[in-house]
Design an enzyme around this catalytic site. Structure first.
Site, PDB file in Angstrom:
ATOM      1  CB  ILE A 139     -31.333  40.538 -97.964  1.00 37.26           C
ATOM      2  CG1 ILE A 139     -29.915  41.122 -98.048  1.00 37.26           C
ATOM      3  CG2 ILE A 139     -31.395  39.159 -98.606  1.00 37.26           C
ATOM      4  CD1 ILE A 139     -28.877  40.330 -97.277  1.00 37.26           C
TER       5      ILE A 139
ATOM      6  CB  CYS B  48     -31.626  35.670-106.575  1.00 37.83           C
ATOM      7  SG  CYS B  48     -31.186  34.530-105.240  1.00 37.83           S
ATOM      8  CB  SER B  49     -27.125  37.527-105.907  1.00 41.41           C
ATOM      9  OG  SER B  49     -27.690  38.737-106.377  1.00 41.41           O
ATOM     10  CG  ASP B  50     -24.657  34.792-103.221  1.00 38.80           C
ATOM     11  OD1 ASP B  50     -23.856  34.759-104.169  1.00 38.80           O
ATOM     12  OD2 ASP B  50     -24.583  35.615-102.297  1.00 38.80           O
TER      13      ASP B  50
ATOM     14  NE  ARG C 173     -33.037  38.529-104.572  1.00 40.16           N
ATOM     15  CZ  ARG C 173     -32.265  39.515-105.017  1.00 40.16           C
ATOM     16  NH1 ARG C 173     -32.823  40.595-105.548  1.00 40.16           N
ATOM     17  NH2 ARG C 173     -30.946  39.436-104.956  1.00 40.16           N
TER      18      ARG C 173
ATOM     19  NE  ARG D  61     -30.176  36.340 -96.137  1.00 39.11           N
ATOM     20  CZ  ARG D  61     -28.898  36.571 -96.415  1.00 39.11           C
ATOM     21  NH1 ARG D  61     -28.107  37.051 -95.475  1.00 39.11           N
ATOM     22  NH2 ARG D  61     -28.421  36.345 -97.624  1.00 39.11           N
TER      23      ARG D  61
END
Length: 711
Positions: A422, A483-485, A489, A529
């Site tokens: 991000i 993705c990560s969390d 993405r 965001r």
């Protein structure tokens, strides 16, 4: 370039002496609004293919789908030349219905008081339009420092929803209409001892690619009250005030909150079945507060299995197919998002495994992924797409994260998609704003655009989604995306892949459901965001992830102009109200937070506005096709900057006007409908005059198939 040759009055500035212009970037042209018109090749929409059978595949670009490249040389389709125009940019349409002059940021004057379809009250005696529930706070005479036309004297009106400026100069009809939710930062410009004309005032940074600057008189701290009022209502959360969406009293004839029903959406996909079941294990958001209350999981996985798997995935976001969840606890499970109607391969989503530097393993998680693979006995391996660059995934091990190793997950194959995080996306968009607002320099345009890397990021997101869609459509394997969390993405990849695979999501209602399901319900952190009502403009959590997704959708619509029911105005309206705080649709980070705040009861849905007047958002070239898979071309040669969004505030860039062919097409469709209506009336009149049924002409329903239209 000689004066007058470019789209700006007087031409563009030449390169400094001693320096040659930046080299032309290969494979990337100017935005369509910068290019001169060329002959236009038009293909009318094809009729939908009849019958069932194998799913049709359409590829963008010079192949199928009417992409923007034609012929051997790959020359661009025609697009209007950008020319200098008066202030007041309009929202243009990629394939829109006849355009209305109203949009959410540009309101027109009316000579009489009336209520528009958007619920805005117009009254020239008040000098400012107001929504139901909108109250006027103050007004003040200011000098608007227009970056295009210089200082303009006007009066600014501030309500609890918007900043509205009306020019007081007879030779200028300038109007600014800015929802306060769009404001990111308010700064004081100059001081009491500042020298120079118009050096004292306010500088306002917006989230929608523009800045505003107002000059005020230096005597008596004249800007103080305006600064305090703007700060108070633009950032209500910092002042214990409600966001305007909770004050909005608009009424529409359609309830947008009923658009998405998770049970109905899964039934449309043929779920549950003997391999997948619906579970309410998360109905109180206790297992994962960023997932929906309703989830679709493998039939063989018990609720106890899910609880054990949740502990090994970041934020408890397990792999599954889901529907309504909150945000602060990302969920570890793999949940199902979409199932192929024919080969039964699936798209599931989750977050990264908590492997850490020690390489921890979790037998329950490994078994759970194998259960997902076994829901389709025809595939031997589960494909895992990790959206991150490989180096980032390895680095995440240091913070307890990681990725699925071959040693632990024997029946899975892992691919990294190299999509950046991000923070990289946020900086990239800042660079885009730097080159498009307020001025665009043609002499360095290509190298400047390339230096932002924005289109490169768009390409990587589209490329990843294409890989997911191709894997599932071909039946090669089911796909797990993370993705990560699992809320940024991952949402981009799953929703774009589903848009390519399932034509239902390319309708207006279907796209609304897609956004509700994959973004809102599955816990994309909209509040973090976007920063709704939050004054912390430097928050590291701010990032244009959803904007990037909408940009990818626009790129697809350019390559497949007949495949989408909605037009460009639809996409821009969604983005405008992503920031405006007029509707409750994008508020908060997750479903649990929205339920706690009773958002569906206390606010209006954006889909209410859109679905109450769908004609404004329809693409007249739309041709409904079942089982057509879209594979856009993600080459840099086929991607372009979305001028009608990113550069729409520059009045010197003439926005792409409705295509003449498109306008004629709409006129012909209306003419066809008129002729059909007349024919029906004549047939009914003729039937009434002939009492004998045996001698009367056939009814309209019988004769309609014989009416031929060639447009």
């Amino acid at each position: 370039m000689p004066p007058g040759a470019g789209p700006f009055k007087g031409g563009f500035p030449a390169a400094p002496r001693g320096k040659s212009p930046a080299p032309r970037a290969r494979g990337r042209g100017f935005p369509s609004a910068f290019r001169p018109p060329r002959p236009c090749h038009v293909m009318l929409p094809r009729q939908p293919a009849r019958g069932g059978g194998r799913r049709a595949v359409a590829r963008g670009g010079a192949a199928a789908g009417g992409g923007p490249w034609r012929g051997r040389s790959g020359a661009r389709e025609a697009s209007s030349l950008a020319t200098a125009v008066a202030p007041g940019p309009r929202v243009s349409s990629m394939a829109s219905a006849p355009t209305s002059k109203y949009n959410s940021h540009s309101l027109e004057n009316e000579s009489i008081k009336r209520t528009s379809r958007d619920g805005v009250n117009w009254d020239l005696s008040e000098a400012v339009p107001r929504l139901p529930g909108e109250t006027r706070i103050t007004d003040k005479e200011v000098i608007y420092i227009c970056p295009f036309n210089g200082p303009i004297k006007g009066r600014v009106y501030i309500t609890n929803y918007r900043l509205y400026l009306r020019s007081l100069e007879t030779d200028s009809a300038l109007i600014l209409d800015v929802p306060l939710g769009v404001i990111s930062r308010i700064e004081k410009m100059g001081g009491a001892t500042s020298r120079g004309e118009n050096s004292y005032g306010l500088d306002i940074t917006c989230k929608d690619m523009r800045n505003l600057r107002f000059a005020l008189k230096q005597e008596g701290h004249s800007r103080r009250d305006m600064f305090e009022i703007l700060t108070r209502y633009a950032f209500p959360l910092a002042h214990s005030l409600p966001i305007f969406a909770f004050l909005n009293e608009e009424k529409f004839n359609v309830d947008g909150w009923t658009v998405y029903n998770p049970v109905e959406e899964y039934r449309r996909q043929g779920l549950p079945n003997h391999h997948w079941r619906i579970t309410f294990i998360n109905k109180c958001y206790e297992l994962c507060d960023t997932y929906p209350a309703l989830l679709v999981v493998p039939y063989r996985a018990s609720d106890d299995d899910l609880r054990r798997v949740a502990t090994f995935r970041s934020r408890n976001r397990i792999p599954f197919s889901g529907s309504d969840f909150p945000d602060h606890l990302a969920c570890p499970w793999n949940v199902l998002s979409w199932i192929h109607p024919e080969n039964k391969t699936v798209i599931v989503r989750c977050s990264q495994p908590l492997v850490g530097m020690s390489g921890k393993r979790n037998k329950d998680d490994e078994k759970y992924l194998d259960v997902i693979r076994e829901t389709n006995r025809q595939i031997s391996k589960l494909t895992i797409y990790d959206a991150r660059p490989n180096v980032n995934a390895v680095a995440n091990k240091a913070t307890g994260g990681g990725y699925e190793s071959d040693d632990a997950y024997h029946n899975a194959e892992l691919f990294f998609l190299d999509i950046h995080n991000i923070h990289v996306m946020r900086e990239s968009l800042k660079k885009v704003k730097d080159i498009v607002y307020p001025n665009v320099e043609e002499s360095h345009w290509l190298s400047s655009l390339e230096s932002t890397h924005w289109l490169e990021h768009i390409k990587l997101v589209l490329t990843g989604a294409i890989q997911v869609a191709d894997r599932v459509s071909s039946g090669k394997s089911s796909v797990l995306v993370h993705c990560s969390d699992g809320w940024d993405r991952t949402a981009q990849l799953t929703s774009l892949a589903m848009l390519m695979l399932d034509s239902f999501y390319r309708s207006i209602e279907g796209f609304e459901i897609l956004v509700q399901k994959e973004w809102i319900s599955f816990g994309h952190k909209f509040a973090s965001r976007i920063g709704h009502g939050d004054k912390n403009h430097a928050d590291a959590d701010r990032s244009p992830i959803f904007l990037q997704f909408i940009d990818c959708v626009w790129q697809m619509s350019k390559q497949f102009p007949t495949a989408f029911e909605f037009n460009e105005r639809f996409l821009i309206t969604i983005l405008d109200h992503l920031y405006s705080c007029r509707f409750g649709t994008f508020l908060y980070n997750c479903e649990s937070a929205r339920e706690k705040q009773k958002v569906t009861e206390r606010t209006v849905s954006l889909w209410s506005l859109i679905n109450s007047n769908k004609d404004k958002f329809k693409n007249p070239f739309y041709t409904k096709e079942i089982n057509r898979v879209l594979y856009p071309v993600a080459s840099m040669r086929h991607l372009e900057l979305w001028v009608n969004y990113y550069i729409r505030w520059n009045p010197r860039i003439k926005q792409q006007q409705p295509n003449p062919v498109e306008q004629r097409y709409v006129e012909l469709l209306a003419l066809r409908d008129e002729y059909i209506q007349r024919l029906e009336e004549l047939q009914l009149a003729s039937s009434a005059k002939l009492p004998d049924p045996s001698t009367s002409p056939a009814g309209p329903s019988q004769m309609m198939p014989h009416v031929r239209t060639h447009f």
